[in-house]
Design a protein around this motif. Sequence first.
Motif, PDB file in Angstrom:
ATOM      1  N   THR A 197       0.820  -1.199   0.000  1.00 38.22           N
ATOM      2  CA  THR A 197       0.000   0.000   0.000  1.00 38.22           C
ATOM      3  C   THR A 197       0.862   1.260   0.000  1.00 38.22           C
ATOM      4  O   THR A 197       1.816   1.361   0.755  1.00 38.22           O
ATOM      5  CB  THR A 197      -0.903  -0.004   1.247  1.00 38.22           C
ATOM      6  N   THR A 198       0.510   2.242  -0.844  1.00 39.02           N
ATOM      7  CA  THR A 198       1.206   3.529  -0.860  1.00 39.02           C
ATOM      8  C   THR A 198       0.415   4.532  -0.030  1.00 39.02           C
ATOM      9  O   THR A 198      -0.716   4.263   0.391  1.00 39.02           O
ATOM     10  CB  THR A 198       1.330   4.080  -2.289  1.00 39.02           C
ATOM     11  N   CYS A 199       0.998   5.703   0.161  1.00 37.29           N
ATOM     12  CA  CYS A 199       0.306   6.758   0.912  1.00 37.29           C
ATOM     13  C   CYS A 199      -0.987   7.169   0.200  1.00 37.29           C
ATOM     14  O   CYS A 199      -1.984   7.493   0.850  1.00 37.29           O
ATOM     15  CB  CYS A 199       1.221   7.952   1.128  1.00 37.29           C
ATOM     16  N   LEU A 200      -1.011   7.127  -1.122  1.00 35.29           N
ATOM     17  CA  LEU A 200      -2.228   7.480  -1.858  1.00 35.29           C
ATOM     18  C   LEU A 200      -3.309   6.408  -1.670  1.00 35.29           C
ATOM     19  O   LEU A 200      -4.495   6.731  -1.555  1.00 35.29           O
ATOM     20  CB  LEU A 200      -1.923   7.693  -3.342  1.00 35.29           C
ATOM     21  N   HIS A 201      -2.918   5.135  -1.619  1.00 38.82           N
ATOM     22  CA  HIS A 201      -3.880   4.065  -1.321  1.00 38.82           C
ATOM     23  C   HIS A 201      -4.550   4.325   0.032  1.00 38.82           C
ATOM     24  O   HIS A 201      -5.757   4.166   0.178  1.00 38.82           O
ATOM     25  CB  HIS A 201      -3.192   2.693  -1.259  1.00 38.82           C
ATOM     26  N   ILE A 202      -3.741   4.734   1.013  1.00 37.33           N
ATOM     27  CA  ILE A 202      -4.271   4.977   2.356  1.00 37.33           C
ATOM     28  C   ILE A 202      -5.274   6.127   2.332  1.00 37.33           C
ATOM     29  O   ILE A 202      -6.365   6.038   2.900  1.00 37.33           O
ATOM     30  CB  ILE A 202      -3.132   5.256   3.354  1.00 37.33           C
ATOM     31  N   ASP A 216       4.563  12.844  -8.842  1.00 37.23           N
ATOM     32  CA  ASP A 216       4.406  12.575 -10.259  1.00 37.23           C
ATOM     33  C   ASP A 216       3.425  11.425 -10.510  1.00 37.23           C
ATOM     34  O   ASP A 216       2.911  10.809  -9.583  1.00 37.23           O
ATOM     35  CB  ASP A 216       5.755  12.343 -10.941  1.00 37.23           C
ATOM     36  N   LYS A 217       3.188  11.145 -11.772  1.00 39.83           N
ATOM     37  CA  LYS A 217       2.161  10.183 -12.175  1.00 39.83           C
ATOM     38  C   LYS A 217       2.444   8.756 -11.682  1.00 39.83           C
ATOM     39  O   LYS A 217       1.526   7.956 -11.558  1.00 39.83           O
ATOM     40  CB  LYS A 217       2.019  10.203 -13.699  1.00 39.83           C
ATOM     41  N   ARG A 218       3.693   8.464 -11.387  1.00 38.17           N
ATOM     42  CA  ARG A 218       4.010   7.099 -10.925  1.00 38.17           C
ATOM     43  C   ARG A 218       3.190   6.705  -9.707  1.00 38.17           C
ATOM     44  O   ARG A 218       2.812   5.553  -9.554  1.00 38.17           O
ATOM     45  CB  ARG A 218       5.486   6.979 -10.565  1.00 38.17           C
ATOM     46  N   LEU A 219       2.933   7.663  -8.821  1.00 33.46           N
ATOM     47  CA  LEU A 219       2.207   7.362  -7.585  1.00 33.46           C
ATOM     48  C   LEU A 219       0.789   6.885  -7.872  1.00 33.46           C
ATOM     49  O   LEU A 219       0.313   5.929  -7.277  1.00 33.46           O
ATOM     50  CB  LEU A 219       2.177   8.589  -6.675  1.00 33.46           C
ATOM     51  N   ILE A 220       0.111   7.520  -8.796  1.00 36.00           N
ATOM     52  CA  ILE A 220      -1.284   7.186  -9.063  1.00 36.00           C
ATOM     53  C   ILE A 220      -1.425   5.832  -9.763  1.00 36.00           C
ATOM     54  O   ILE A 220      -2.445   5.168  -9.656  1.00 36.00           O
ATOM     55  CB  ILE A 220      -1.981   8.300  -9.870  1.00 36.00           C
ATOM     56  N   LEU A 221      -0.385   5.398 -10.452  1.00 38.86           N
ATOM     57  CA  LEU A 221      -0.459   4.126 -11.175  1.00 38.86           C
ATOM     58  C   LEU A 221       0.014   2.932 -10.353  1.00 38.86           C
ATOM     59  O   LEU A 221      -0.125   1.794 -10.781  1.00 38.86           O
ATOM     60  CB  LEU A 221       0.357   4.217 -12.473  1.00 38.86           C
ATOM     61  N   LYS A 222       0.546   3.181  -9.172  1.00 39.76           N
ATOM     62  CA  LYS A 222       1.013   2.071  -8.320  1.00 39.76           C
ATOM     63  C   LYS A 222      -0.174   1.219  -7.888  1.00 39.76           C
ATOM     64  O   LYS A 222      -1.264   1.717  -7.635  1.00 39.76           O
ATOM     65  CB  LYS A 222       1.714   2.610  -7.080  1.00 39.76           C
ATOM     66  N   ARG A 223       0.094  -0.081  -7.801  1.00 36.84           N
ATOM     67  CA  ARG A 223      -0.939  -1.007  -7.332  1.00 36.84           C
ATOM     68  C   ARG A 223      -0.391  -1.794  -6.147  1.00 36.84           C
ATOM     69  O   ARG A 223       0.798  -2.036  -6.057  1.00 36.84           O
ATOM     70  CB  ARG A 223      -1.364  -1.931  -8.464  1.00 36.84           C
TER      71      ARG A 223
END
Length: 170
Positions: free
Chosen positions: A54-59, A77-84
């Motif tokens: 889980t990333t900070c954006l998932h949380i 950057d966009k990498r964060l939003i595409l992480k799964r």
Amino acid sequence: VREGNLNLVKMLVDPTAHPAANVKSESKQAAYARIHAEIDSLLHAQNEDGYSGTTCLHIACHKGDVRMASTLLRFCDKRLILKRNLKKCSCLHISASHGSAELCMLLLRYGGRELLFLPDEWGETALHRAAEYGRHDVAILLAWAGGRILLSATNQKGETCLDVPSRAGW
């Protein structure tokens, strides 16, 4: 992020919000740049514990915290939003499951249509998740954004988003 401390997160991700940002000394600016690069790498890092990924954006999406998610998206950057995560769920999957249309719109604005078609470990899109959990507003939003292609996307069982509600008992 877990505690919802928006001011702290802003200070960490926004280079202009930190008190040292206006320092003229080259050595202090270099030190600040290194610190900011480390913070940026931590924001994009997934949990090392081998459990959730889980990333900070998932949380932020799990908590339904639109302001926190917006702050993270604005300065990362966009990498964060595409992480799964380890179940291959994107932030859009999580927001759709929890029924946050506002978060889904925000994520689509920053991540684009690419997010709509990301499958999780079962081959399900965020639209499948919204349909499974009875999140009608989110399902309509995602169906409108993804069009016929998304409506016809199937999971590993060959089910479209229209088949999932009947399986879930809706």
